[in-house]
Design a protein around this motif. Structure first.
Motif, PDB file in Angstrom:
ATOM      1  N   ALA B 112       0.825  -1.195   0.000  1.00 24.22           N
ATOM      2  CA  ALA B 112       0.000   0.000   0.000  1.00 24.22           C
ATOM      3  C   ALA B 112       0.869   1.259   0.000  1.00 24.22           C
ATOM      4  O   ALA B 112       0.444   2.310  -0.474  1.00 24.22           O
ATOM      5  CB  ALA B 112      -0.923  -0.006   1.209  1.00 24.22           C
ATOM      6  N   ASP B 113       2.102   1.119   0.492  1.00 22.77           N
ATOM      7  CA  ASP B 113       3.005   2.272   0.503  1.00 22.77           C
ATOM      8  C   ASP B 113       3.284   2.786  -0.907  1.00 22.77           C
ATOM      9  O   ASP B 113       3.434   3.983  -1.129  1.00 22.77           O
ATOM     10  CB  ASP B 113       4.341   1.877   1.148  1.00 22.77           C
ATOM     11  N   ASP B 114       3.392   1.857  -1.866  1.00 24.88           N
ATOM     12  CA  ASP B 114       3.639   2.256  -3.243  1.00 24.88           C
ATOM     13  C   ASP B 114       2.475   3.104  -3.766  1.00 24.88           C
ATOM     14  O   ASP B 114       2.674   4.092  -4.465  1.00 24.88           O
ATOM     15  CB  ASP B 114       3.819   1.016  -4.120  1.00 24.88           C
ATOM     16  N   VAL B 115       1.269   2.684  -3.391  1.00 22.95           N
ATOM     17  CA  VAL B 115       0.088   3.420  -3.845  1.00 22.95           C
ATOM     18  C   VAL B 115       0.096   4.824  -3.242  1.00 22.95           C
ATOM     19  O   VAL B 115      -0.127   5.818  -3.939  1.00 22.95           O
ATOM     20  CB  VAL B 115      -1.198   2.655  -3.462  1.00 22.95           C
ATOM     21  N   VAL B 116       0.387   4.879  -1.974  1.00 22.04           N
ATOM     22  CA  VAL B 116       0.434   6.182  -1.300  1.00 22.04           C
ATOM     23  C   VAL B 116       1.504   7.055  -1.938  1.00 22.04           C
ATOM     24  O   VAL B 116       1.301   8.237  -2.229  1.00 22.04           O
ATOM     25  CB  VAL B 116       0.714   5.996   0.210  1.00 22.04           C
ATOM     26  N   PHE B 117       2.654   6.416  -2.202  1.00 19.12           N
ATOM     27  CA  PHE B 117       3.740   7.181  -2.806  1.00 19.12           C
ATOM     28  C   PHE B 117       3.332   7.753  -4.157  1.00 19.12           C
ATOM     29  O   PHE B 117       3.606   8.918  -4.466  1.00 19.12           O
ATOM     30  CB  PHE B 117       4.980   6.294  -2.984  1.00 19.12           C
ATOM     31  N   THR B 118       2.668   6.931  -4.975  1.00 19.74           N
ATOM     32  CA  THR B 118       2.258   7.385  -6.298  1.00 19.74           C
ATOM     33  C   THR B 118       1.370   8.625  -6.201  1.00 19.74           C
ATOM     34  O   THR B 118       1.534   9.581  -6.960  1.00 19.74           O
ATOM     35  CB  THR B 118       1.516   6.256  -7.043  1.00 19.74           C
TER      36      THR B 118
END
Lengths: 331, 567, 335
Positions: B112-118
């Protein structure tokens, strides 16, 4: 000049006179005083014309070329259909009475388009070629003949060669398209721009070739001879040097027309040439390339006209070259 | 004939599909030709379809649209809804569950961190993100746990499916892009050329504006996919050459956007090597009227900006007359054949949103003349109408494209019949649609009076698309010429409707609002003159199976399912 | 001659610097000024780096000096570093393309191989065909060989490559399926098969360009031979009893080569410059395509660098041509 050198020069002058002498049909020796003889160009040009007429290829080409010129200039007065008029019901029609050469995909009359296109293409081709060849020959002659002018002029040539045609054209188009089309109208503005741009960016080859030839020519005996009798540089160039470098100039001129016609269409290909509704042979050819398989006549016709024009100019050039060469004349 | 081929192809793919999909990479190589070459793989820095298509094979969103325009989960386990609790009761948040065990192509886990980062990457105010519209109205994106993402909106959102939905807003890998936030975004050449993704393919070599080589992503979640071990995407040339490479020589399997005259395409299809497929999404070929002054006499940076209204195109009668003079049926027949329909709408689909606006379909030259006459535009000696010293003289630009040039010629003639003089201008397509706002000839710069191109919206919700036409979205130096409101249309009433639409929940009411907004731009203001509702036409080889052209998402959305049809 | 060469080489340096200045000013004068247009797309930080790279925002002579420094100092240092693993160029800004945001020389290096192979080969083939055709056409003037040669070369020259290219594709790519219509720039020649594939994909673009080049060169060859065949020294040589072969191939040919050498020397730098339209028709994305996309995108560093490399080649080849004049005709002296 030592006596010996002078004697050599005289010898070579004699040699030139001897070899050039028997060639003309008239059998006369070249006049002693070229200035006075200038008034008698009548006979010389008549000779050239007589020789030219005997060159069958050149005569056929000349007649054909005049025919093409009439076709594009007088043609539209007889065939009055507008080249940009869209008659959608008649689209893609074949050869018929209403449209002798058929119509394109929007029903624009091909005959009218070829005439209108030819006017532009020939005008662009000839004008740009004349500009380029005149400029090129001048620079080449001066650079080749006057040693002092060689370096600066050749560096200038290098400079122009280094600015490749396309970016320079692009720059000129982006710089001047709007202002020129505002002062002369879109079509005329682009015409001036394209002709000027092509002319100003394609003289270098002619200049380099002419200079190379002149460098060699300058050391020939007859030039030394002419120099030794005190011929002034201007007359030297016009009377002795120029006629001897005429044939590469003729070739450059012939090729120049084709290049200019095609460069114009290449500019359209990139969206930089004439506006899209403005037919030119190059553009007609380009537009029809996609439909080549379905309607071959649409590529063949403009292609034929371009080739025919270039071929005619080439043969006329050949004929002129032969006619102006005193060695061949009268053969 | 065509239907039969299609059915046979479908039947063959059904029979052979299990065999073909048995093993990853079993079908060797597949090749795609794009006549507009992709210049970057990071669609957050580019609004070009060519770049989005290329990147969609590597980067994936949480959910995609199907060819029917419905949602299908991709990296998410399911589509959030009120029923499954994914969408909050008050419509202010949406919660996505990520599939378990999804790995990036470098072997690390998608979290989910990748999504937040995006989201942070695109929402960074200094990043110049091209897809910022997808993230509008989001107040927070948080990782609830490693597989759950919660997107909170500032206001209730009836349709929360914009961020991370569809090929334009996929997930970037945080580890790779961490140093590329904000101002650093465009300088990350390596990352922008070779993004790490979760999609069926990964980049082997990226040559800008030339060719991209992909290979199957060994970490892809479905062990049997993709069927192809390598994929080559070649750029350059023109549409005719691309179509020829698929339909006539058979060198390529798929040619993107083969927009050619119908008769030319029919002639190529006759070779029996492939077919042209069309899918109708929301693509509309239209003419945008510039409501601001593109005059070259204005200083650079003020041309075609809202500072200077257009001298005569601000007159409604002129715009309406321009629209009335056009015969859309004929344009469609000549330019697109079966891959087009005449339209008067900016939003031609889905049905609930499509206005019944059809009055423009009949050409009315006389009516247009009368309208101009009434508005005080009097024909001069050369047939061009003038008023107060202004001539109805237009500069009409579009991209270099055989069909568009035919349209230009036809429309110029119709306009000349009503006394409007037209100067035509063409611009190379890669420049016109280029994402580089440095060029003066892009469609956003709009240094002309009218311009023609095609545009669409992704997904089945036209709301963001309609919302792009607000006053503040007019392209200009202040937004780096990235705005999509090319007409520089500005009506406070319209802006209010955009806000209202954003608050409306009821689907029918939303459709009604959408229709009104569509009508405001088209038949009321004529700031946009729609011409043709176009299908996306692409050439597909007969040996390529599994292609489901999708006009609602990137057209090669299901590239993982592509396979070779064995003879 | 050595003296002359050294003098010209020394002179070439100021010439080139002047040429680069003119190109720079030309680009500077164009409306697509990077300060006015390009930086609007990119955030201020990159704008700043671009300013650094181009020296924008400063007086034009400072910016020009910076480019010179990058071209003649930073880039060579970078190559030195990558060759020997040193770190002299660390922290120095290489010339960066506006378009792809990658170093200009990296993209050029990517494009050079296909340009050299395709365009270079076509030039070689063109010259090899043109010279014999020109000689025979002139020697047998107005024979059927000459007439056909003239006809074909004029057609070849007057038909634009976008047309001949598509005709070839339709005949050999579509109907006969002999050659691929799309050039694969990623193909690496490793073995016999890949070599054959390379040859096959080169046939059509090379033919199109070779035809065009051959047409031009053979015309100049023919005209020059014709001029010389009528000269007195030819008569003298024949009178001396030299064989016809010696007369034509040794005496006449040598004296006729000057314009041909000029044309070839002028054409060779264009090999590097690429052939835009042929590249487009056959999808050979070489330097030509690179340059045109860069021009469209107002990618000033790219345009300036590519054009300047082009200028270096032109100056070099004109010098070579001048030296060759002296070799071909010893009477030509430059001292």
């Amino acid at each position: 000049m030592t006596d010996r050198e002078r004697q050599q020069a005289l010898d070579s002058a004699e040699l030139v006179a001897e070899t050039a002498g028997p060639a003309p049909v008239t059998g006369e020796l070249p006049p002693d005083d070229p200035v006075a003889a200038g008034g008698e160009t009548r006979s010389q040009w008549r000779d050239v014309w007589r020789q030219f007429r005997s060159h069958k290829g050149a005569m056929v080409a000349l007649v054909l070329f005049l025919g093409i010129l009439l076709f594009v200039s007088v043609g539209p007065l007889i065939w009055t259909l507008d080249a940009t008029y869209v008659d959608i019901r008649a689209r893609n029609s074949g050869f018929s009475a209403a449209h002798p050469l058929g119509t394109d995909q929007l029903g624009r009359d091909m005959l009218a388009r070829l005439m209108a296109g030819g006017r532009v293409s020939i005008a662009v081709g000839l004008t740009a070629m004349v500009i380029a060849v005149t400029l090129g020959s001048f620079v080449g002659l001066v650079a080749g003949y006057f040693r002092r002018m060689d370096a600066p002029l050749m560096r200038l040539t290098e400079l122009f060669l280094a600015l490749p045609l396309l970016p320079l054209l692009l720059l000129m188009v982006t710089l001047f398209r709007e202002s020129l089309s505002q002062s002369f109208g879109p079509a005329m503005g682009i015409f001036i721009l394209i002709v000027g741009a092509i002319g100003a960016t394609s003289w270098m080859q002619a200049a380099r070739i002419v200079r190379g030839d002149v460098l060699g020519l300058k050391e020939r005996e007859f030039i030394l001879a002419a120099k030794s009798i005190g011929t002034p540089p201007a007359r030297m160039i016009l009377r002795h040097v120029l006629p001897n470098v005429l044939s590469p100039i003729m070739v450059a001129a012939t090729l120049g027309i084709a290049t200019a016609i095609i460069t114009e269409s290449a500019l359209s290909f990139l969206g930089l040439g004439f506006p899209p509704d403005f037919p030119t042979w190059g553009r007609l050819l380009f537009d029809a390339v996609d439909q080549m398989v379905l309607y071959p006549s649409r590529v063949i016709l403009p292609g034929l006209f371009i080739s025919l024009t270039v071929l005619c100019v080439n043969y006329v050039g050949d004929g002129l070259r032969d006619a102006m060469d005193p060695r061949i004349r009268g053969r | 004939m065509k239907l039969r081929t299609l059915l046979m192809g479908a039947a063959a793919s059904l029979v052979l599909a299990p065999a073909a999909m048995a093993e990853r990479g079993a079908d060797g190589a597949v090749s795609i030709i794009m006549w507009q070459a992709p210049s970057t793989m990071n669609m957050y820095l580019s609004s070009g379809t060519k770049d989005i298509i290329a990147a969609s094979m590597v980067l994936e969103p949480l959910a995609s649209f199907t060819p029917e325009g419905t949602l299908t989960p991709r990296l998410a386990t399911e589509i959030p809804s009120l029923e499954n609790g994914g969408i909050a009761e008050d419509l202010t948040s949406v919660t996505w569950k990520l599939k378990e065990g999804i790995k990036w192509s470098d072997g690390t886990d998608l979290t989910a961190d990748d999504v937040v980062f995006t989201a942070n990457y695109c929402m960074d105010p200094k990043g110049g993100c091209a897809q910022l519209a997808k993230f509008e109205g989001i107040s927070a994106v948080e990782a609830v746990d490693p597989l759950t993402v919660k997107i909170t909106f500032t206001e209730p959102r009836p349709d929360p499916f914009s961020a991370f939905v569809g090929g334009q807003a996929p997930i970037l890998q945080k580890a790779q892009f961490e140093s590329c936030l904000g101002e650093a975004a465009p300088t990350c050449t390596e990352q922008n050329f070779n993004p790490i993704g979760t999609g069926p393919f990964k980049v082997v070599e990226f040559r800008t504006n030339d060719v991209i080589t992909f290979e199957a992503n060994q970490e892809y979640r479905d062990p049997a996919k993709p069927a192809f071990a390598t994929l080559t995407m070649k750029g350059g040339g023109d549409a005719a050459a691309a179509a020829r490479a698929v339909l006539e020589t058979g060198e390529f399997d798929y040619a993107w956007n083969t927009q050619l005259a119908p008769e030319v395409l029919a002639g190529m299809e006759a070779n029996g090597k492939g077919r042209v497929e069309a899918a109708f999404g929301s693509l509309v070929e239209r003419i945008h009227v510039n409501l601001t002054d593109p005059s070259p006499s204005l200083p650079e940076g003020e041309r075609s900006t809202t500072k200077h209204p257009h001298p005569f195109l601000t007159d409604l009668a002129v715009r309406k007359a321009l629209s009335m003079a056009i015969d859309r049926n004929l344009l469609t027949e000549i330019g697109y054949g079966p891959a087009g329909q005449p339209t008067c709408n900016l939003v031609p689909a889905p049905a609930a949103w499509a206005s019944d606006n059809t009055e423009c379909l009949t050409q009315d030259i006389e009516g247009a003349k009368a309208l101009l006459e009434e508005a005080g535009w009097v024909a001069g000696p050369d047939g061009v109408r003038t008023k107060d010293g202004m001539r109805l003289s237009l500069l009409y630009q579009t991209s270099v494209n055989a069909v568009r040039q035919d349209f230009q010629a036809l429309i110029k003639q119709w306009w000349s019949e009503i006394g409007v003089e037209t100067e035509l201008k063409t611009i190379d397509a890669s420049v016109f649609f280029g994402s580089d706002a440095g060029s003066p000839d892009t469609l956003q710069k709009f240094y002309a009076d009218v311009e023609m191109y095609a545009n669409n919206f992704e997904g089945n919700n036209p709301e963001p698309y309609l919302a792009k036409q607000t006053c503040d979205k007019a392209p200009g130096p202040e937004n780096q010429w990235q705005g999509e409101n090319t007409s520089r249309y500005c009506d406070p009433e319209y802006d209010k409707l955009v806000v209202e639409l954003g608050k409306t929940v009821d689907l029918a009411a939303r459709g009604e609002l959408g229709k009104r907004m569509n009508d405001m731009q088209t038949k009321d203001s004529h700031s946009v003159i729609p011409l043709v509702y176009r299908g996306t036409a692409s050439a597909v080889s007969n040996t390529l199976g599994g292609v489901m052209l999708n006009a609602w998402d990137t057209e090669i959305w299901n590239v993982a399912d592509w396979h070779r049809i064995k003879e | 001659m050595l003296n002359f060469t050294i003098r010209r080489l020394l002179l070439a340096i100021p010439t080139l610097i002047f040429i680069s200045l003119v190109i720079f000013l030309l680009l500077e004068a164009s409306p697509g000024d990077p300060l006015g247009d390009v930086p609007l797309t990119v955030p201020p930080e990159v704008k700043e780096r671009m300013r650094e790279a181009l020296g924008l925002g400063q007086a034009w002579y400072v910016r020009y000096g910076l480019w010179l420094k990058q071209f003649f100092w930073v880039e060579p240092l970078y190559w030195f570093d990558s060759l020997f693993g040193t770190g002299f160029s660390d922290g120095m800004q290489r010339i960066i393309s506006f378009q792809s945001r990658s170093p200009v020389f990296d993209v050029i290096a990517q494009r050079v191989p296909q340009t050299l192979t395709v365009i270079g080969m076509s030039y070689l083939v063109g010259v090899l065909i043109a010279i014999p055709i020109g000689i025979i056409s002139a020697y047998r003037q107005y024979s059927w060989f000459d007439q056909i040669g003239t006809f074909v070369s004029m057609i070849g020259f007057s038909m634009p490559t976008f047309f001949t290219g598509v005709v070839l594709i339709i005949i050999f790519g579509v109907k006969l399926q002999w050659f691929p219509s799309v050039y694969d720039t990623t193909l690496v020649v490793r073995d016999w098969d890949s070599f054959l594939a390379q040859v096959r994909q080169m046939v059509m673009p090379v033919t199109v360009l070779a035809l065009y080049n051959a047409a031009q060169i053979s015309r100049f060859m023919r005209a020059s031979m014709l001029d010389n065949l009528g000269q007195d020294y030819v008569r003298t040589a024949r009178a001396k009893g030299l064989s016809e072969r010696t007369v034509v191939l040794k005496h006449v040919l040598r004296n006729s080569l000057i314009p041909v050498v000029t044309v070839i020397a002028l054409g060779l730098p264009a090999v590097f410059g690429g052939a835009l339209i042929t590249e487009q028709v056959f999808k050979v994305n070489g330097i030509g395509q690179l340059l045109i996309t860069a021009i469209y995108a107002n990618d000033i560093p790219m345009v300036l660098t590519v054009t300047f490399l082009f200028a270096i080649l032109i100056v070099m080849f004109t010098l070579i041509a001048d030296i060759l004049y002296g070799v071909l005709d010893p009477r030509i002296r430059y001292d």
